[in-house]
Design a protein around this motif. Sequence first.
Motif, short mmCIF file in Angstrom:
data_model
loop_
_atom_site.label_atom_id
_atom_site.label_comp_id
_atom_site.label_asym_id
_atom_site.label_seq_id
_atom_site.Cartn_x
_atom_site.Cartn_y
_atom_site.Cartn_z
N ILE A 142 11.89 -12.69 8.68
CA ILE A 142 11.66 -13.73 9.76
C ILE A 142 12.17 -15.00 9.39
O ILE A 142 11.94 -15.47 8.14
CB ILE A 142 10.02 -14.00 10.16
N VAL A 143 13.16 -15.73 10.25
CA VAL A 143 13.83 -17.07 9.74
C VAL A 143 12.75 -17.93 10.49
O VAL A 143 12.75 -18.17 11.66
CB VAL A 143 15.24 -17.27 10.27
N LEU A 144 12.32 -19.16 9.69
CA LEU A 144 11.56 -19.99 10.25
C LEU A 144 12.24 -21.27 10.18
O LEU A 144 12.63 -21.74 9.08
CB LEU A 144 10.28 -20.16 9.78
N HIS A 145 12.09 -22.19 11.18
CA HIS A 145 12.42 -23.51 11.12
C HIS A 145 11.36 -24.64 11.74
O HIS A 145 11.09 -24.20 12.95
CB HIS A 145 13.83 -23.58 11.46
N TYR A 146 11.35 -25.75 11.27
CA TYR A 146 10.62 -26.58 12.03
C TYR A 146 11.44 -27.80 12.40
O TYR A 146 12.07 -28.57 11.32
CB TYR A 146 9.29 -27.02 11.22
N ASP A 147 11.47 -28.60 13.38
CA ASP A 147 12.51 -29.33 13.92
C ASP A 147 11.52 -30.64 14.18
O ASP A 147 10.57 -30.63 15.12
CB ASP A 147 13.25 -29.58 14.98
N PRO A 148 11.49 -31.55 12.96
CA PRO A 148 10.56 -32.59 13.04
C PRO A 148 11.02 -33.78 13.98
O PRO A 148 9.98 -34.44 14.71
CB PRO A 148 10.62 -33.49 11.66
N ASP A 149 12.14 -33.84 14.73
CA ASP A 149 12.71 -34.75 15.70
C ASP A 149 11.88 -34.26 16.83
O ASP A 149 11.55 -35.25 17.87
CB ASP A 149 14.13 -34.84 15.69
N ASN A 150 12.13 -32.93 17.22
CA ASN A 150 11.40 -32.42 18.51
C ASN A 150 10.14 -31.84 18.63
O ASN A 150 9.61 -31.62 19.52
CB ASN A 150 12.46 -31.61 19.18
N HIS A 151 9.63 -31.62 17.20
CA HIS A 151 8.32 -30.93 17.06
C HIS A 151 8.33 -29.65 17.37
O HIS A 151 7.37 -29.25 18.16
CB HIS A 151 7.07 -31.88 17.84
N VAL A 152 9.18 -28.98 17.10
CA VAL A 152 9.54 -27.68 17.54
C VAL A 152 9.42 -26.43 16.21
O VAL A 152 10.23 -26.87 15.51
CB VAL A 152 10.69 -27.25 18.31
N LEU A 153 8.61 -25.62 16.30
CA LEU A 153 8.53 -24.53 15.35
C LEU A 153 9.33 -23.33 16.01
O LEU A 153 9.09 -22.86 17.01
CB LEU A 153 7.27 -23.98 15.09
#
Length: 191
Positions: A142-153
Motif C-alpha cells: 500500500i502506497v500512502l500519501h497525505y496532502d496537507p494542502d487539501n487535507h486528503v489521505l
Amino acid sequence: MRYIVLFLHLILFSIGNAQQLAGHVYDKNTQKPIEGANVYLDGTTLGTMTNKDGYFAITAKNKMPNALVFSFIGYETITVEDPFSYDKNFKVLMKEDLIGLEEVVIGSPLFSRKKMLAAFKGQFLGTSKSASSCKILNENDIVLHYDPDNHVLSASAENPLRIVNNYLDYDIIFDLSDFGVKYNFNTLEPL
C-alpha cells in the motif's frame, strides 16, 4: 459435376490469394523469444499470440491496408504500417517500456506511515467487531500519501490486496486503485 469443378476452382483461387504474415518476436536486450505477445492487424479481428518460441502467423484473405501491431505488457508497442509490402518473415525486437517511478517527496511527512496506515484501515475496513478481525496480508504494497494542502489521505497499490477475516471466515483479493479520504483540517482522526 460442373459445379464441383467450379467450387474446387474457387477454393484453390481463394487459397492462392491468401496472404500470410509470420515471424518471431524477441526481447531486444536479451534476444530471447517473447511468449504471449499480441500480434494483430489493426482495425480487424485478425490476430494471434506468439508461442513459446515467439512465433506468430496471421493469414488474411487478401492484402489489407491495415497496420500490424505488436504489443505485450511491459514493452513498447510496435506498429508496422503496410505490413504486406515487407518480407513475410518478420523478426521483431521489442524494447522494454520504462515505467515511471512514484513521486518522491523530500522532507519529513506530516504523519508517520504507521499513523496513515491505521487511519486508512479504519476508513477502508471500518471499526466494527468483524472489521477489527480483518488483516491485510500485504500491507507493504500500500502506497500512502497525505496532502496537507487539501487535507486528503490517499492510498493505492500496484498489487491486489489480500484481506483475511477470521471472524466472518473469508479471504478476498481487492484491487485498490484509487482511495481517498478528505478531512476538514490536517488530522487523521475519524470524521
